[in-house]
Write a protein that holds these residues in place. Structure first.
Motif, PDB file in Angstrom:
ATOM      1  N   MET A   1       3.042  15.181  49.164  1.00 55.73           N
ATOM      2  CA  MET A   1       2.884  16.318  48.262  1.00 55.73           C
ATOM      3  C   MET A   1       3.718  16.140  47.002  1.00 55.73           C
ATOM      4  SD  MET A   1       1.185  18.926  47.940  1.00 55.73           S
ATOM      5  CE  MET A   1       1.050  20.613  47.505  1.00 55.73           C
ATOM      6  N   LEU A   2       4.980  15.686  47.171  1.00 61.14           N
ATOM      7  CA  LEU A   2       5.829  15.468  45.997  1.00 61.14           C
ATOM      8  C   LEU A   2       5.231  14.416  45.092  1.00 61.14           C
ATOM      9  CD1 LEU A   2       8.374  15.984  44.402  1.00 61.14           C
ATOM     10  CD2 LEU A   2       9.560  14.323  45.844  1.00 61.14           C
ATOM     11  N   VAL A   3       4.613  13.374  45.692  1.00 55.92           N
ATOM     12  CA  VAL A   3       3.984  12.330  44.880  1.00 55.92           C
ATOM     13  C   VAL A   3       2.892  12.930  44.017  1.00 55.92           C
ATOM     14  CG1 VAL A   3       2.552  10.266  44.973  1.00 55.92           C
ATOM     15  CG2 VAL A   3       4.562  10.430  46.420  1.00 55.92           C
ATOM     16  N   ASN A   4       2.067  13.832  44.578  1.00 51.86           N
ATOM     17  CA  ASN A   4       1.010  14.456  43.784  1.00 51.86           C
ATOM     18  C   ASN A   4       1.585  15.316  42.671  1.00 51.86           C
ATOM     19  OD1 ASN A   4      -1.135  13.306  45.062  1.00 51.86           O
ATOM     20  ND2 ASN A   4      -1.469  14.983  46.484  1.00 51.86           N
ATOM     21  N   GLU A  68       3.523  -0.654  23.820  1.00 51.67           N
ATOM     22  CA  GLU A  68       2.966  -0.626  25.165  1.00 51.67           C
ATOM     23  C   GLU A  68       4.043  -0.133  26.120  1.00 51.67           C
ATOM     24  OE1 GLU A  68       1.944  -4.176  28.195  1.00 51.67           O
ATOM     25  OE2 GLU A  68       0.646  -4.097  26.420  1.00 51.67           O
ATOM     26  N   ILE A  69       3.639   0.700  27.045  1.00 55.92           N
ATOM     27  CA  ILE A  69       4.547   1.143  28.094  1.00 55.92           C
ATOM     28  C   ILE A  69       4.008   0.598  29.410  1.00 55.92           C
ATOM     29  CG2 ILE A  69       5.621   3.095  29.269  1.00 55.92           C
ATOM     30  CD1 ILE A  69       5.163   4.757  26.769  1.00 55.92           C
ATOM     31  N   PRO A  70       4.707  -0.368  30.005  1.00 59.07           N
ATOM     32  CA  PRO A  70       4.234  -0.904  31.289  1.00 59.07           C
ATOM     33  C   PRO A  70       4.157   0.205  32.335  1.00 59.07           C
ATOM     34  CG  PRO A  70       5.983  -2.275  30.362  1.00 59.07           C
ATOM     35  CD  PRO A  70       5.929  -1.015  29.541  1.00 59.07           C
ATOM     36  N   ALA A  71       3.204   0.074  33.241  1.00 59.52           N
ATOM     37  CA  ALA A  71       3.043   1.078  34.296  1.00 59.52           C
ATOM     38  C   ALA A  71       4.328   1.244  35.092  1.00 59.52           C
ATOM     39  CB  ALA A  71       1.890   0.682  35.220  1.00 59.52           C
ATOM     40  N   GLU A  72       5.010   0.129  35.355  1.00 62.48           N
ATOM     41  CA  GLU A  72       6.243   0.186  36.137  1.00 62.48           C
ATOM     42  C   GLU A  72       7.305   1.015  35.429  1.00 62.48           C
ATOM     43  OE1 GLU A  72       4.712  -2.581  35.143  1.00 62.48           O
ATOM     44  OE2 GLU A  72       3.937  -3.482  36.988  1.00 62.48           O
ATOM     45  N   THR A  73       7.378   0.891  34.098  1.00 60.55           N
ATOM     46  CA  THR A  73       8.368   1.640  33.318  1.00 60.55           C
ATOM     47  C   THR A  73       8.062   3.126  33.342  1.00 60.55           C
ATOM     48  OG1 THR A  73       8.714  -0.254  31.863  1.00 60.55           O
ATOM     49  CG2 THR A  73       9.412   1.904  31.033  1.00 60.55           C
ATOM     50  N   LEU A  74       6.780   3.462  33.127  1.00 61.07           N
ATOM     51  CA  LEU A  74       6.388   4.867  33.125  1.00 61.07           C
ATOM     52  C   LEU A  74       6.651   5.504  34.482  1.00 61.07           C
ATOM     53  CD1 LEU A  74       5.227   6.942  31.214  1.00 61.07           C
ATOM     54  CD2 LEU A  74       2.942   6.268  31.942  1.00 61.07           C
ATOM     55  N   THR A  82       4.814   1.263  41.622  1.00 58.59           N
ATOM     56  CA  THR A  82       3.359   1.110  41.617  1.00 58.59           C
ATOM     57  C   THR A  82       2.771   1.364  43.003  1.00 58.59           C
ATOM     58  OG1 THR A  82       3.669  -1.274  41.880  1.00 58.59           O
ATOM     59  CG2 THR A  82       3.270  -0.459  39.644  1.00 58.59           C
ATOM     60  N   ASP A  83       3.561   1.179  44.051  1.00 59.95           N
ATOM     61  CA  ASP A  83       3.086   1.470  45.405  1.00 59.95           C
ATOM     62  C   ASP A  83       2.855   2.967  45.613  1.00 59.95           C
ATOM     63  OD1 ASP A  83       3.213  -1.211  46.054  1.00 59.95           O
ATOM     64  OD2 ASP A  83       5.210  -1.056  46.965  1.00 59.95           O
ATOM     65  N   ASP A  84       3.512   3.810  44.787  1.00 63.69           N
ATOM     66  CA  ASP A  84       3.366   5.264  44.893  1.00 63.69           C
ATOM     67  C   ASP A  84       2.183   5.800  44.092  1.00 63.69           C
ATOM     68  OD1 ASP A  84       5.801   5.437  46.370  1.00 63.69           O
ATOM     69  OD2 ASP A  84       6.917   5.347  44.487  1.00 63.69           O
ATOM     70  N   ASP A  85       1.518   4.933  43.333  1.00 60.68           N
ATOM     71  CA  ASP A  85       0.475   5.368  42.399  1.00 60.68           C
ATOM     72  C   ASP A  85      -0.908   5.141  42.998  1.00 60.68           C
ATOM     73  OD1 ASP A  85      -1.165   5.957  40.279  1.00 60.68           O
ATOM     74  OD2 ASP A  85      -0.530   4.285  39.022  1.00 60.68           O
ATOM     75  N   PRO A  86      -1.542   6.184  43.547  1.00 53.07           N
ATOM     76  CA  PRO A  86      -2.863   6.004  44.152  1.00 53.07           C
ATOM     77  C   PRO A  86      -3.951   5.714  43.126  1.00 53.07           C
ATOM     78  CG  PRO A  86      -2.315   8.330  44.069  1.00 53.07           C
ATOM     79  CD  PRO A  86      -1.089   7.576  43.622  1.00 53.07           C
ATOM     80  N   GLY A  88      -3.597   3.504  40.642  1.00 50.41           N
ATOM     81  CA  GLY A  88      -3.526   2.107  40.224  1.00 50.41           C
ATOM     82  C   GLY A  88      -3.613   1.930  38.724  1.00 50.41           C
ATOM     83  N   ARG A  89      -2.852   2.730  37.970  1.00 49.65           N
ATOM     84  CA  ARG A  89      -2.921   2.651  36.511  1.00 49.65           C
ATOM     85  C   ARG A  89      -2.184   1.420  35.994  1.00 49.65           C
ATOM     86  NH1 ARG A  89      -7.071   5.592  35.586  1.00 49.65           N
ATOM     87  NH2 ARG A  89      -6.577   5.585  33.363  1.00 49.65           N
ATOM     88  N   HIS A  90      -2.665   0.904  34.854  1.00 47.57           N
ATOM     89  CA  HIS A  90      -2.046  -0.240  34.193  1.00 47.57           C
ATOM     90  C   HIS A  90      -1.184   0.260  33.033  1.00 47.57           C
ATOM     91  CE1 HIS A  90      -4.496  -2.796  36.663  1.00 47.57           C
ATOM     92  NE2 HIS A  90      -5.606  -2.255  36.207  1.00 47.57           N
ATOM     93  N   ALA A  91      -0.753  -0.649  32.180  1.00 47.08           N
ATOM     94  CA  ALA A  91       0.087  -0.288  31.041  1.00 47.08           C
ATOM     95  C   ALA A  91      -0.643   0.678  30.113  1.00 47.08           C
ATOM     96  CB  ALA A  91       0.485  -1.541  30.265  1.00 47.08           C
ATOM     97  N   THR A  92       0.121   1.560  29.475  1.00 52.76           N
ATOM     98  CA  THR A  92      -0.417   2.454  28.454  1.00 52.76           C
ATOM     99  C   THR A  92      -0.204   1.772  27.111  1.00 52.76           C
ATOM    100  OG1 THR A  92       0.121   4.390  29.783  1.00 52.76           O
ATOM    101  CG2 THR A  92      -0.249   4.743  27.417  1.00 52.76           C
ATOM    102  N   LYS A  93      -1.285   1.544  26.362  1.00 49.20           N
ATOM    103  CA  LYS A  93      -1.221   0.766  25.128  1.00 49.20           C
ATOM    104  C   LYS A  93      -1.487   1.649  23.918  1.00 49.20           C
ATOM    105  CE  LYS A  93      -2.558  -3.444  27.498  1.00 49.20           C
ATOM    106  NZ  LYS A  93      -3.432  -4.624  27.542  1.00 49.20           N
TER     107      LYS A  93
END
Length: 197
Positions: A1-4, A68-74, A82-86, A88-93
């Protein structure tokens, strides 16, 4: 729930970026008691979320011109991996006034709002497309994003699992304004304010 809960906040932050932002929604959502804007209060008092939004705003401002903001940074802003991200988003450009974020697939992010907020339990969230594309501009005061010129495949949908509320405030996301203290979203049907401080 917290992840959502974190993902809804994260999605708002990623979106939260255009000189075209609808000033009507910004005005209405900052007018106490306006019937034209629904306010979703801060969903979780988690200090990490407050810290993330306070620190993410200037970070996005630095990148908004060309970056660019890498997904890991965001995700790290929200103490996630990234394991918490259902989704599967990539970098924001960011490039030439545009913002683009892609994912492995389209996905739905849901958060439950307890009955103490609206008087009944309520689910709301976003349907996020594979490719999220928009116009973006930003300053130290505000970050704006405009999705209104995109086709429906490249726009997110904000939804509320209540037919009456959804018809008044749900729909495709057209504009987003992120001023650091709150996020205002203009959908095809109305204005939504998400409190982050």
């Amino acid at each position: 729930m917290l992840v959502n809960k974190l993902l809804v906040g994260l999605f708002c932050a990623v979106l939260a970026n255009s000189a075209y932002a609808q000033s009507t929604c910004e005005t209405e959502c900052r007018t106490p008691g306006s019937p034209l804007c629904i306010t979703v209060p801060e969903i979780d008092s988690n200090a990490q979320i407050k810290w993330a939004f306070a620190n993410l705003h200037p970070y996005i401002v630095r990148e908004v011109e060309e970056g660019e903001i890498p997904a890991e940074t965001l995700l790290a802003f929200f103490n996630m991996t990234t394991d918490d991200d259902p989704c599967g988003r990539h970098a924001t450009k960011f490039s030439q006034g545009k913002i683009k974020n892609t994912g492995v697939s389209s996905c739905r992010v849901t958060v439950g709002i307890p009955h103490v907020v609206f008087g009944f339990d309520l689910n709301l969230g976003f349907d996020i497309p594979i490719n999220l594309i928009g116009d973006v501009s930003g300053s130290s005061d505000a970050i704006h994003m405009d999705f209104s010129e995109q086709d429906d495949l490249n726009r997110a949908v904000f939804w509320i699992e209540n037919a009456a509320l959804n018809s008044d405030w749900g729909g495709f996301v057209n504009h987003v304004f992120y001023g650091g203290k709150d996020i205002v979203i203009e959908t095809t049907n109305g204005c939504v304010r998400y409190e982050i401080q």
